[in-house]
Write an enzyme that holds these catalytic residues in place. Structure first.
Site, PDB file in Angstrom:
ATOM      1  N   LYS A   1       0.826  -1.227   0.000  1.00  0.00           N
ATOM      2  CA  LYS A   1       0.000   0.000   0.000  1.00  0.00           C
ATOM      3  C   LYS A   1       0.857   1.273   0.000  1.00  0.00           C
ATOM      4  CE  LYS A   1      -4.052  -2.062   2.195  1.00  0.00           C
ATOM      5  NZ  LYS A   1      -4.875  -2.128   3.411  1.00  0.00           N
TER       6      LYS A   1
ATOM      7  N   SER B   1      -1.367   0.406   6.467  1.00  0.00           N
ATOM      8  CA  SER B   1      -1.631  -0.770   7.306  1.00  0.00           C
ATOM      9  C   SER B   1      -2.589  -1.727   6.625  1.00  0.00           C
ATOM     10  CB  SER B   1      -2.200  -0.335   8.663  1.00  0.00           C
ATOM     11  OG  SER B   1      -3.423   0.309   8.464  1.00  0.00           O
ATOM     12  N   ASP B   2      -2.647  -2.922   7.171  1.00  0.00           N
ATOM     13  CA  ASP B   2      -3.570  -3.933   6.657  1.00  0.00           C
ATOM     14  C   ASP B   2      -3.966  -4.866   7.796  1.00  0.00           C
ATOM     15  OD1 ASP B   2      -4.771  -4.997   4.044  1.00  0.00           O
ATOM     16  OD2 ASP B   2      -4.045  -6.802   5.050  1.00  0.00           O
ATOM     17  N   THR B   3      -5.213  -5.319   7.753  1.00  0.00           N
ATOM     18  CA  THR B   3      -5.742  -6.226   8.780  1.00  0.00           C
ATOM     19  C   THR B   3      -6.387  -7.435   8.118  1.00  0.00           C
ATOM     20  OG1 THR B   3      -6.231  -4.354  10.247  1.00  0.00           O
ATOM     21  CG2 THR B   3      -7.364  -6.418  10.743  1.00  0.00           C
TER      22      THR B   3
ATOM     23  N   SER C   1      -0.868  -5.248  10.427  1.00  0.00           N
ATOM     24  CA  SER C   1       0.504  -4.781  10.204  1.00  0.00           C
ATOM     25  C   SER C   1       0.464  -3.300   9.882  1.00  0.00           C
ATOM     26  CB  SER C   1       1.143  -5.522   9.027  1.00  0.00           C
ATOM     27  OG  SER C   1       1.333  -6.873   9.344  1.00  0.00           O
TER      28      SER C   1
END
Length: 193
Positions: free
Chosen positions: A59, A76-78, A113
């Site tokens: 991203k 971020s990523d979930t 993250s």
């Protein structure tokens, strides 16, 4: 305080998530929001936090050529990790229903993250929270999806919404991580800069 420490940085949050906006705001730091479309596709061999680490860094990619010397980009990523597979955002009602059916009466992990990217460095870290749901009835799942439309949420649920209040029986780790942003870890990492 952190805001003083970070005064030399122009902090950019690359996220459309209103929850992430609220959570970073709660750290009392100045930031702006910029977003770019990124196809969230990752190599199939990646597992667990390697997926979210990869996507958080991915991203940041469209921004890197534009970053100025004092810019600090936060991406971020979930994901929800259940039975050795990742649950992302549901595509439609049926997808959301099936995800919540899988999460019902089971324990899963929520992994987020965060990647901090500047012109000179990129640093990525993550957090994992274990969450257990009670047995959810079909009526409860149907009511939740139709009322709250959780199509922008990994695993098709928001812990801060109705389903979290009535369905979660146990949690080990950060509540805010489940909301999509482990602010305690972000604070810690930003404090080191």
């Amino acid at each position: 305080m952190l805001s003083t420490k970070l005064s030399k940085y122009n902090i950019i949050l690359a996220s459309k998530s209103p929850r992430r906006h609220e959570l970073i705001k709660s750290l009392d730091i100045s930031f702006s929001i910029k977003t770019k479309e990124v196809e969230e596709i990752y190599p199939e061999n990646l597992k667990h936090s390697k997926i979210t680490d990869y996507l958080a860094e991915l991203k940041a990619t469209p921004f890197t050529s534009e970053l100025n010397e004092n810019d600090l980009l936060i991406t971020s990523d979930t994901i929800v990790w259940l039975n050795n597979k990742a649950l992302g955002k549901p595509k439609d009602y049926d997808d959301a229903f099936n995800m919540l059916k899988e999460l019902s009466n089971a324990t899963h992990e929520v992994i987020t993250s965060i990647s901090l990217t500047s012109k000179n460095f990129q640093q990525t870290f993550n957090d994992v929270t274990t969450v257990t749901f009670k047995k959810l009835s079909n009526e409860e799942i149907d009511y939740y999806i139709n009322t709250y439309k959780p199509f922008d949420k990994a695993g098709a649920y928001g812990i801060q919404e109705w389903i979290g209040k009535i369905g979660i029986t146990k949690m080990n780790g950060s509540y805010f991580n489940v909301m999509g942003f482990p602010v305690h870890k972000l604070y810690k990492e930003l404090s080191k800069l």
